[in-house]
Design an enzyme around this catalytic site. Sequence first.
Site, PDB file in Angstrom:
ATOM      1  N   LYS A 111       0.624  -6.517   1.568  1.00  0.00           N
ATOM      2  CA  LYS A 111       0.804  -6.767   3.007  1.00  0.00           C
ATOM      3  C   LYS A 111       0.248  -8.140   3.378  1.00  0.00           C
ATOM      4  CE  LYS A 111      -0.506  -5.048   7.545  1.00  0.00           C
ATOM      5  NZ  LYS A 111      -1.172  -4.035   8.360  1.00  0.00           N
TER       6      LYS A 111
ATOM      7  N   GLU B 275      -7.110  -8.539  -6.332  1.00  0.00           N
ATOM      8  CA  GLU B 275      -6.543  -7.859  -7.506  1.00  0.00           C
ATOM      9  C   GLU B 275      -5.075  -8.242  -7.691  1.00  0.00           C
ATOM     10  OE1 GLU B 275      -8.376  -6.487  -5.149  1.00  0.00           O
ATOM     11  OE2 GLU B 275      -9.672  -4.893  -5.940  1.00  0.00           O
TER      12      GLU B 275
ATOM     13  N   GLY C 110      -1.299  -0.560   5.681  1.00  0.00           N
ATOM     14  CA  GLY C 110      -1.027  -0.521   4.237  1.00  0.00           C
ATOM     15  C   GLY C 110      -0.757   0.878   3.722  1.00  0.00           C
TER      16      GLY C 110
ATOM     17  N   HIS D 116      -7.633  25.413 -14.964  1.00  0.00           N
ATOM     18  CA  HIS D 116      -8.376  25.446 -16.231  1.00  0.00           C
ATOM     19  C   HIS D 116      -9.457  24.373 -16.257  1.00  0.00           C
ATOM     20  CE1 HIS D 116      -5.593  28.392 -17.885  1.00  0.00           C
ATOM     21  NE2 HIS D 116      -4.695  27.744 -17.157  1.00  0.00           N
TER      22      HIS D 116
END
Length: 510
Positions: free
Chosen positions: A197, A203, A254, A371
């Site tokens: 955006k 990053e 975002g 599990h």
Amino acid sequence: MRCDQTPAWKALQTHVSGFAGFDLREAFRADASRATELAQSAPHVFADLSKNHTDRATEALLLELAQQTGLTQHRDAMFRGEHINSSEDRAVMHWLLRQPASSLQGTLAAPLAQVHATLDAMLQYAEQVRADEAITDVVNIGIGGSDLGPQMAVLALQDLVVSGKRFHFVSNVDGHELASVLKDLKAQNTLFLIASKTFTTTETMTNARSALAWFQAQGGRDVARHFAALTTNVDAAATFGISTTFGFWDWVGGRYSIWSAIGLPVAIAIGAQGFRQLLAGAHSMDQHFQSAPLAQNLPVRLGLLDVWYRNFLGYTSRSLAPYHSALRRLPAYLQQLEMESNGKRVDRNGQALPYGTSPVLWGEPGTNGQHAYFQMLHQGTDVVPLEFIAVKKPTHKLADHHELLLANAIAQAQALMLGQHDAGGHQHFTGNRPSTFLLLDELTPASLGALIALQEHRVFVSGAVWGINSFDQWGVELGKVLARDIHARILSGDAAGLDASSAGLLARLR
Ligand code: F6P
């Protein structure tokens, strides 16, 4: 009025003390119509709310709370395009991205026309990429809302994904992620989508620079053909060297941006028609949210239940179990939606709040979770409401599997509620553990769109009651600033003025 100062809040406080002995089994015995009264149909989604720690009296008080905190006025202000994101002085109009063309008059007609012009151009481009056999790999580079939505949706709709193309999602600045994707790619067969955006996120910019360098080192020349930018910051994309750009607007948060140009990987994967169905499904949920009476309004009922659990029953987290392996990234997506939106400790005016807000949201697909951590849900000391999401029709033809999967979902909800009382000690289950069961007929672009919009609006509802701004995210800024400082120190070794712990870690890492 702030929620904790309303008469309804006080009434709920009194009500909850009489609620201490509430037992789900007893509630079903006492009320023959409980299952139907606490069920709600909405577009593409059926919800069984009856296994929750709530009843009609509680719902009635929660609806009063909604009225006294101005929920409908706040909702209508959003749909009028008012600047309800007050700390950033922005409108909140992700819903406009799924509004049919030419369906609005007045001040919203112009932005809606822009939305459709961009959508048409983006879908035309998506079809062009789909037809381009030379492009075998699409790499989305983005993070947070510029990653989680498209990644989740491409996985969720994997059976509809165009053949001959692979989709990769690179988000982390950790170079292991990009390197492991690039090692199997060829420049001439790869399309990079740089999704951001702001077009400033460290990053994404770091990954984008490395991808461009890799592309050129491989002999790639035609950046316009192999890179596209999805951003509100078209100028920054141009400065970076990308001329193929699909824009969107500052009124799209975002984490609400999958419906915008950020959805391009989804459009390439499932085609223009599929993407339009995703939008249409979400729009049908918008209409439900806007027009269904509050007592039969699914996002309202869910959002109010979230408030009841957080502020009156003290449940601090909510677990999510999609019983569909293709929805395995949904918990991560909804985590950002809920926790970045409602993880706030001040009201819309910046005043500290005396009550809790966002629950912790977490989960894994069923039956896997059974599990792993379901033990704690059944016999732990904390009560964690669990939200099941099941899909009636499978898309595979394997015998037995789907019935077993659905049986497990229903059985888990039942076990949580009923418990086991004919054994003592380790084998005793108290039961009376709450759950919500969301059911889709099929997992299609339309039902996925409706499911996501449902979650957006339920987050809106609890945020509105809490009186917070669900559309900013200042809490992510401090870490970004400090990372820049530490990065410089990692390069230079300068630990002057650092706290002893950070200085110690820095020394070890150099
Ligand atoms: O740091 C948080 C955040 O701003 C999210 O809200 C956003 O989805 C993500 O970073 C990515 O931002 P951008 O799309 O601007 O790169």
